[in-house]
Design a protein around this motif. Sequence first.
Motif, mmCIF file in Angstrom:
data_model
loop_
_atom_site.group_PDB
_atom_site.id
_atom_site.type_symbol
_atom_site.label_atom_id
_atom_site.label_comp_id
_atom_site.label_asym_id
_atom_site.label_seq_id
_atom_site.Cartn_x
_atom_site.Cartn_y
_atom_site.Cartn_z
ATOM 1 N N TYR A 205 -62.457 1.835 -49.317
ATOM 2 C CA TYR A 205 -62.188 1.630 -47.892
ATOM 3 C C TYR A 205 -60.741 1.171 -47.664
ATOM 4 C CZ TYR A 205 -67.326 0.898 -47.311
ATOM 5 O OH TYR A 205 -68.684 1.006 -47.299
ATOM 6 N N THR B 108 -73.200 4.295 -44.807
ATOM 7 C CA THR B 108 -73.352 5.192 -45.955
ATOM 8 C C THR B 108 -74.356 4.652 -46.971
ATOM 9 O OG1 THR B 108 -71.083 5.983 -45.707
ATOM 10 C CG2 THR B 108 -72.135 6.318 -47.866
ATOM 11 N N ILE C 194 -67.666 5.824 -45.066
ATOM 12 C CA ILE C 194 -66.940 6.025 -46.321
ATOM 13 C C ILE C 194 -67.454 7.217 -47.135
ATOM 14 C CG2 ILE C 194 -68.373 4.393 -47.676
ATOM 15 C CD1 ILE C 194 -64.550 4.676 -47.972
ATOM 16 N N TYR D 8 -60.674 6.621 -41.442
ATOM 17 C CA TYR D 8 -60.412 6.011 -42.750
ATOM 18 C C TYR D 8 -59.131 6.579 -43.363
ATOM 19 C CZ TYR D 8 -65.261 4.180 -42.656
ATOM 20 O OH TYR D 8 -66.435 3.535 -42.319
ATOM 21 N N LYS E 251 -63.533 5.460 -37.300
ATOM 22 C CA LYS E 251 -62.613 4.369 -36.972
ATOM 23 C C LYS E 251 -61.451 4.365 -37.968
ATOM 24 C CE LYS E 251 -65.495 1.228 -39.695
ATOM 25 N NZ LYS E 251 -66.541 0.197 -39.662
HETATM 26 C C1 LIG Z 1 -67.620 0.759 -40.465
HETATM 27 C C2 LIG Z 1 -69.033 0.703 -40.030
HETATM 28 C C3 LIG Z 1 -69.964 1.662 -40.478
HETATM 29 C C4 LIG Z 1 -69.641 2.679 -41.557
HETATM 30 O O1 LIG Z 1 -69.813 2.056 -42.798
HETATM 31 P P1 LIG Z 1 -69.600 2.818 -44.181
HETATM 32 O O2 LIG Z 1 -69.947 1.803 -45.192
HETATM 33 O O3 LIG Z 1 -68.165 3.213 -44.200
HETATM 34 O O4 LIG Z 1 -70.493 3.995 -44.198
HETATM 35 C C5 LIG Z 1 -71.245 1.643 -39.938
HETATM 36 N N1 LIG Z 1 -71.603 0.697 -39.042
HETATM 37 C C6 LIG Z 1 -70.749 -0.252 -38.613
HETATM 38 C C7 LIG Z 1 -71.214 -1.263 -37.635
HETATM 39 C C8 LIG Z 1 -69.442 -0.298 -39.103
HETATM 40 O O5 LIG Z 1 -68.603 -1.254 -38.680
#
Ligand SMILES: *Cc1c(COP(=O)(O)O)cnc(C)c1O
Length: 353
Positions: free
Chosen positions: A338, A192, A210, A39, A35
């Motif tokens: 982020y 993550t 991330i 990043y 998304k």
């Molecule tokens: C953005 C998001 C992730 C990824 O999270 P990270 O901390 O960047 O690994 C996973 N699940 C959902 C629902 C998210 O919105």
Amino acid sequence: MSLQPRARIHTANIVANWRAIASLAPDSEAGAVVKANAYGHGAGPVARALRKAGCKTFFVAYVEEGVELRECIGPDAHIFIFNGVEPADMQLVQDLGLVPVMNSIPALREWLSRGGAGKYAVHIDTGMNRLGIRVGDLSELLDLSHTNPPHHVMSHLVDSDVPSDPFNSRQRDVFAKLSAAFPEARKSLSNTGGCYLGTGFEFDITRPGIGLYGGGPTAPEGMEILPGMTLEAPILTVQRASAGETAGYGAEWTFNSPRLLATVALGYGDGFPRSAGNTGYANLGGYHCPIVGRVSMDLITIDVTSAATLAKPGMFAQFIGAEVALEDQARLAGTVGYELVTGLGHRVRRIYE
Ligand SMILES: *Cc1c(COP(=O)(O)O)cnc(C)c1O
């Protein structure tokens, strides 16, 4: 056109990070969250590289992102839309085989009553109080989805970057229990941070974001996470300042000895945070060069006294990368990796390596 900031995108590092994170849970599938333009790294090139490396499942937030991604990676990959779908986009989502996430009972009811065909996912809220069907609405969820059950059930961790927080295992247990009501669905909990929490958090599919890009919480012992990008800014001018002089707007930084300064092309107009003024730093040829004074819209001045022989117009100073850890720079600016990488604008030229 080289006197502008650039981000060299290390797709091979991103793939290596994905493989490293995937290897933590060998019995689960590792997806990839791409998304917000992966990043800030470029959703198309990043997703194509991951797809080539064997990644089959991708997550984005908006339908528009899913549409673009489908174009990039072809018909076979699974693409989930975290934020769900509005009625006007239902046909598009189904035509492209995107998998919308249902984040509330009304959203699910609408999807089903409008004849939602194709796969869908359900997000169960296990403590975030943000998106997701609430625990108390589970029986309604079961009734509603009885004849057309979800293919995927997910939840999201509140505090996965703090491994010692008991919230993590509480959510894991609640999710395991509730999601068992959907025996046919694939289960997913971990971002993550969750991937770093160890046994019990893997479920069927993980959702790292991330960490793929070199940020996030500290990886488990022995695991190396590589930078997803090197953010660099070219030196425009090199100038001497005497003791007692000041740097930049507001004259907030006073030199107490003669210094050599360099002004580079990068600023908050590129998405580099203004809050990094007087606190962040760059690296020039291995030398630490603090940001002196405020961050301007298109300019930052750094103290290059320690790198005097290297500081020349046209040289690039690094602001994120192997010498400047993303989370370190972000912390100094009062934010997180982020926000730093997703905030970088289109004036930062992305170069794919
Ligand atoms: C953005 C998001 C992730 C990824 O999270 P990270 O901390 O960047 O690994 C996973 N699940 C959902 C629902 C998210 O919105």
